[in-house]
Scaffold this active site. Structure first.
Site, PDB file in Angstrom:
ATOM      1  CB  CYS A 180      33.704 -27.896 -11.948  1.00 32.34           C
ATOM      2  SG  CYS A 180      32.656 -27.408 -13.147  1.00 32.34           S
ATOM      3  CB  ALA A 182      40.502 -29.733  -9.980  1.00 28.27           C
ATOM      4  N   PRO A 183      39.863 -29.734  -6.671  1.00 26.46           N
ATOM      5  CG  PRO A 183      40.565 -29.020  -4.715  1.00 26.46           C
ATOM      6  CD  PRO A 183      39.658 -28.550  -5.694  1.00 26.46           C
ATOM      7  N   GLY A 184      39.510 -32.392  -6.060  1.00 26.71           N
ATOM      8  CA  GLY A 184      39.022 -33.788  -5.860  1.00 26.71           C
ATOM      9  C   GLY A 184      38.417 -34.155  -4.652  1.00 26.71           C
ATOM     10  N   GLY A 185      38.163 -33.137  -3.559  1.00 28.37           N
ATOM     11  CA  GLY A 185      37.790 -33.143  -2.289  1.00 28.37           C
ATOM     12  C   GLY A 185      36.117 -33.779  -2.492  1.00 28.37           C
ATOM     13  CG  ASP A 229      35.387 -26.946 -21.198  1.00 29.57           C
ATOM     14  OD1 ASP A 229      34.531 -26.638 -20.022  1.00 29.57           O
ATOM     15  OD2 ASP A 229      35.510 -25.932 -21.869  1.00 29.57           O
ATOM     16  CB  CYS A 296      31.801 -20.012  -3.087  1.00 34.72           C
ATOM     17  SG  CYS A 296      33.025 -20.124  -4.423  1.00 34.72           S
TER      18      CYS A 296
END
Length: 333
Positions: A180, A182-185, A229, A296
């Site tokens: 999962c 995104a955003p890629g950090g 997915d 989270c």
């Protein structure tokens, strides 16, 4: 104030001092969305696209005027009282009374919009073409506005996001799966911890988020971005490690204003998705490999519940992280 983090040698901490006392809503009022209000409470400004109304109307606010910003926190029951033609109708014109009227009548999109609960998030300066530049909030505006504003080699990242990459402990030369991404950090951080040697496969289901992630990660040659997915992803197996930073209720995020996104039915759907993502990671990681599951959320169903079910139904074993190696964030985080 900038300092190196005690547990993470690759992290610089930016400390933002709190202001003297809490601000008061004493200026003309501007209403923003709940998500924008959450961002303001984390140190962001209020962009023009997030503003849904003002009292008095935005056309009457002059450039540079001080304004008080309210977040429309959640949908409320429709008001039984008559909706006035304008917010100024039958209302004395003082700033204090207009502010009080906004809080009690709680209009989200002007006088004819649905009623909402409005929460004061701080004061700022009105800029007609930009929005509100926050000056007097519960947290001063952060100086970090994205990678473009930082020196080369630095990226903004939250401490929990940093922690999961360290918990996975990728090694140079390994194949690592980020289901999962995104955003890629986190994918970028994993590649950094591997010294750019090996491969990180970053998977994202949302096409718009995938495009932004692919553009962000394009300079990092060791990362391959895939649109798909994570629940049905088939990468052929053979991965050494996998990160499942799963979609969740975000109940652990602070501050939280938009609670209408958190429902029992929604949480149950998320729990099933989280387990399915763990099942995919189990198929893709070779025996003896490592999977880190993170959300989270404070909800037991999304944390302990998912992990206990995975230990019962999937060929997984719990790998306790010893205290000496644990990525503790510290008491002040």
């Amino acid at each position: 104030r900038i300092s190196q983090h005690d547990a993470f040698p690759d992290v610089l901490r930016v400390a933002t001092p709190h202001g003297e006392g809490a601000p008061s809503p004493t200026f003309p009022s501007v209403v923003i969305s709940a998500r924008a209000g959450e961002a303001v409470l984390r140190g962001a400004h209020a962009d023009l696209g997030d503003i849904s109304g003002a009292a008095p109307c935005m056309e009457r606010l002059r450039d540079g005027a001080k304004v008080s910003v309210f977040a429309a926190a959640r949908d409320a029951a429709p008001s039984s009282r008559r909706v006035p033609a304008t917010l100024e109708e039958d209302v004395p014109g003082t700033v204090a009374e207009l502010t009080q009227r906004l809080v009690h009548t709680r209009y989200l999109r002007g006088p004819f919009g649905p009623a909402t609960d409005a929460i004061f998030v701080g004061n700022g300066v009105w800029r007609p073409r930009v929005g509100v530049r926050m000056t007097d909030g519960f947290l001063p505006p952060m100086p970090l506005r994205g990678a473009a504003s930082l020196p080369p080699g630095l990226l903004p990242q939250s401490l929990p996001s940093v922690a999961v990459a360290h918990a996975l402990r990728p090694e140079p030369g390994e194949r690592v799966l980020d289901l999962c991404a995104a955003p890629g950090g986190k994918s970028h951080h994993l590649a950094q911890l591997m010294g750019g040697v090996g491969e990180v496969v970053a998977v994202e289901a949302s096409e718009p988020r995938f495009r932004r992630m692919k553009a962000f990660l394009a300079p990092t040659a060791s990362i391959e971005c895939r649109l798909g997915d994570g629940v049905t992803f088939d990468g052929g197996g053979g991965f050494d490690r996998a990160l499942v930073d799963a979609p969740c209720s975000a109940s652990g995020l602070w501050p939280r204003l938009d609670w209408k996104r958190l429902t029992p039915e929604g949480v149950r759907e998320l729990v099933e998705q989280q387990f399915a993502l763990l099942a995919t990671a189990t198929r893709e990681v070779k025996p003896g490999g490592c999977i880190v599951f993170s959300v989270c959320s404070y909800l037991p169903s999304e944390t302990v519940g998912v992990c206990m079910r995975a230990l019962r139904e999937l060929p997984l074993e719990l790998d306790p992280i010893c205290q000496a190696a644990a990525p503790w964030l510290g008491d002040d985080s």
